[in-house]
Design a protein around this motif. Structure first.
Motif, short mmCIF file in Angstrom:
data_model
loop_
_atom_site.label_atom_id
_atom_site.label_comp_id
_atom_site.label_asym_id
_atom_site.label_seq_id
_atom_site.Cartn_x
_atom_site.Cartn_y
_atom_site.Cartn_z
N LYS A 156 4.05 3.37 -4.60
CA LYS A 156 4.55 4.51 -3.81
C LYS A 156 4.92 4.13 -2.38
O LYS A 156 4.70 4.89 -1.43
CB LYS A 156 3.54 5.66 -3.81
CG LYS A 156 3.29 6.24 -5.21
CD LYS A 156 2.35 7.43 -5.15
CE LYS A 156 2.14 8.01 -6.55
NZ LYS A 156 1.22 9.18 -6.53
N ALA A 157 5.49 2.93 -2.23
CA ALA A 157 6.09 2.56 -0.95
C ALA A 157 7.47 3.19 -0.86
O ALA A 157 8.11 3.50 -1.87
CB ALA A 157 6.19 1.04 -0.84
N VAL A 158 7.95 3.40 0.36
CA VAL A 158 9.29 3.94 0.58
C VAL A 158 10.26 2.77 0.66
O VAL A 158 10.13 1.90 1.53
CB VAL A 158 9.35 4.77 1.87
CG1 VAL A 158 10.77 5.27 2.10
CG2 VAL A 158 8.39 5.95 1.80
N LEU A 159 11.25 2.73 -0.24
CA LEU A 159 12.19 1.62 -0.30
C LEU A 159 13.50 1.99 0.37
O LEU A 159 14.12 3.01 0.04
CB LEU A 159 12.46 1.21 -1.76
CG LEU A 159 11.52 0.15 -2.35
CD1 LEU A 159 10.07 0.64 -2.36
CD2 LEU A 159 11.95 -0.23 -3.76
N VAL A 160 13.93 1.16 1.32
CA VAL A 160 15.19 1.34 2.04
C VAL A 160 16.12 0.20 1.64
O VAL A 160 15.83 -0.97 1.91
CB VAL A 160 14.96 1.32 3.57
CG1 VAL A 160 16.28 1.53 4.31
CG2 VAL A 160 13.94 2.37 3.98
N ASP A 162 0.84 -1.19 0.00
CA ASP A 162 0.00 0.00 0.00
C ASP A 162 0.88 1.25 0.00
O ASP A 162 2.06 1.20 0.39
CB ASP A 162 -0.91 0.01 1.24
CG ASP A 162 -1.91 -1.13 1.22
OD1 ASP A 162 -2.70 -1.21 0.26
OD2 ASP A 162 -1.89 -1.94 2.17
N GLU A 163 0.32 2.35 -0.42
CA GLU A 163 1.06 3.61 -0.47
C GLU A 163 1.60 3.97 0.91
O GLU A 163 0.91 3.83 1.92
CB GLU A 163 0.16 4.73 -0.97
CG GLU A 163 0.89 6.04 -1.22
CD GLU A 163 0.03 7.06 -1.95
OE1 GLU A 163 0.40 8.25 -1.91
OE2 GLU A 163 -1.00 6.67 -2.53
N ASP A 164 2.87 4.37 0.93
CA ASP A 164 3.60 4.79 2.14
C ASP A 164 4.00 3.63 3.05
O ASP A 164 4.49 3.85 4.16
CB ASP A 164 2.80 5.82 2.94
CG ASP A 164 2.57 7.10 2.16
OD1 ASP A 164 3.39 7.41 1.27
OD2 ASP A 164 1.58 7.80 2.44
N ASP A 165 3.81 2.38 2.62
CA ASP A 165 4.45 1.28 3.31
C ASP A 165 5.96 1.48 3.25
O ASP A 165 6.48 2.16 2.35
CB ASP A 165 4.11 -0.06 2.65
CG ASP A 165 2.73 -0.58 3.03
OD1 ASP A 165 2.10 0.02 3.93
OD2 ASP A 165 2.28 -1.56 2.42
N VAL A 166 6.69 0.87 4.18
CA VAL A 166 8.15 0.93 4.18
C VAL A 166 8.67 -0.45 3.84
O VAL A 166 8.29 -1.44 4.48
CB VAL A 166 8.70 1.39 5.55
CG1 VAL A 166 10.22 1.44 5.51
CG2 VAL A 166 8.13 2.75 5.93
N VAL A 167 9.52 -0.54 2.81
CA VAL A 167 10.09 -1.81 2.38
C VAL A 167 11.60 -1.77 2.60
O VAL A 167 12.29 -0.93 2.02
CB VAL A 167 9.78 -2.10 0.90
CG1 VAL A 167 10.45 -3.41 0.45
CG2 VAL A 167 8.28 -2.17 0.66
#
Length: 302
Positions: free
Chosen positions: A149-153, A117-122
């Motif tokens: 639109k997840a944030v990927l680290v 989902d949007e803004d999940d952190v991966v």
């Protein structure tokens, strides 16, 4: 429901002293340990990985479930063995020699991917993110996460003995950098991959082109630094925290926690403000210090 998805290896680290006497063992991988830290802190965390249906796999998976991590995306394969990393002669400032034992089946990494989902952190990284065994499936999932639109680290870095010829995996590393919104890397990994001894030069020469945000873990300097364009800010770490390596997992967990709780989006990482950078560093430093106090063998957790 907003969540943190951690993608990485499940393994066991065994520690022997210089004479070969066992000192103990604990589940390994920075990603798995970061997931456990986040789970204990009551975040909604899902671990995406695989482990054999053997006693070592049971231990690695149980460490996650005991911490409150969702393991519905962990595949338990039957033909093979969970990786075992044996450290001989390890000390607080030196991991000693490392021997790795693993046996993966030809067909594995058949996991059920969690919903994005949007803004999940991966969080993804280590050798797991470049291994040919799972690369095709992982790349498709990461591309989907970018679209959602997840944030990927991304956490670059791996044991050199897993892939002694860096040229074989450099295309995958660069592809991961391009998809990531923030990179969290140890200084020694940056030197190993890019041959750069100075972190700032490495960022400007090799990372900034692909990803604007680099959080550098620099134990020799006892600090965490956030590089973004021409801006850089740092936070000092107590010497008692950074004598080893497990605080890396704590720092990673802190970065993810800061992104999650402050609702930072992918757009925020295009031009992070000074307040945002310092907020993330403060949370990373706090989590790293707490992790170093909690883990029995602070020099492990690569």
């Amino acid at each position: 429901m907003k969540k943190i998805i951690c993608i990485g290896e499940l393994s066991i680290n065994m520690v022997l002293d210089a004479s070969g006497q066992p000192l103990g063992a604990l589940p390994g991988s920075r990603v798995a340990n970061a997931a456990a830290i986040l789970g204990r802190d009551k975040f909604n965390v899902i671990m995406a990985s695989d482990a054999a249906s053997d006693p070592m796999g049971d231990i690695a998976v149980r460490a996650l479930t005991d911490a409150g991590v969702d393991i519905s995306a962990v595949d338990r394969f039957t033909e093979g063995r969970t990786p075992l990393n044996v450290f001989v002669g390890a000390s607080a400032d030196n991991p000693g020699t490392i021997t790795r034992y693993e046996q993966y089946p030809e067909e594995c990494f058949d996991i059920i991917w969690p919903r994005i989902d949007e803004d999940d952190v991966v969080i993804f990284g280590g050798f797991y993110a470049i291994d040919r065994r799972m690369r095709t499936r992982l790349q498709r999932f990461l591309a989907h996460a970018v679209e959602r639109k997840a944030v990927l680290v991304y956490l670059p870095g791996f044991l050199p003995q897993l892939e002694p010829r860096l040229t074989r995996v450099m295309p995958q590393i660069l592809e991961n950098l391009e998809m990531a919104h923030v990179v969290v890397a140890r200084a020694n990994d940056l030197e190993l991959i890019f041959g750069a001894k100075a972190t700032d030069a490495c960022y400007h020469d090799h990372i900034d082109f692909y990803c604007r945000s680099l959080i550098a873990v620099e134990p020799a300097c006892r600090r965490l630094s956030y590089y973004s364009g021409r801006d850089v800010c740092s936070v000092e770490i107590p010497e008692s925290t950074c004598v080893g390596m497990t605080w890396n997992a704590g720092a990673i967990a802190g970065v993810a926690a800061a992104i999650f709780t402050n609702n930072y989006t992918t757009a925020d990482f295009d031009a992070p403000t000074d307040e945002m950078r310092r907020t993330i560093l403060a949370q990373a430093a706090k989590s790293a210090t707490n992790a170093a106090k909690d883990i029995r063998f602070p020099y492990l957790g690569f």
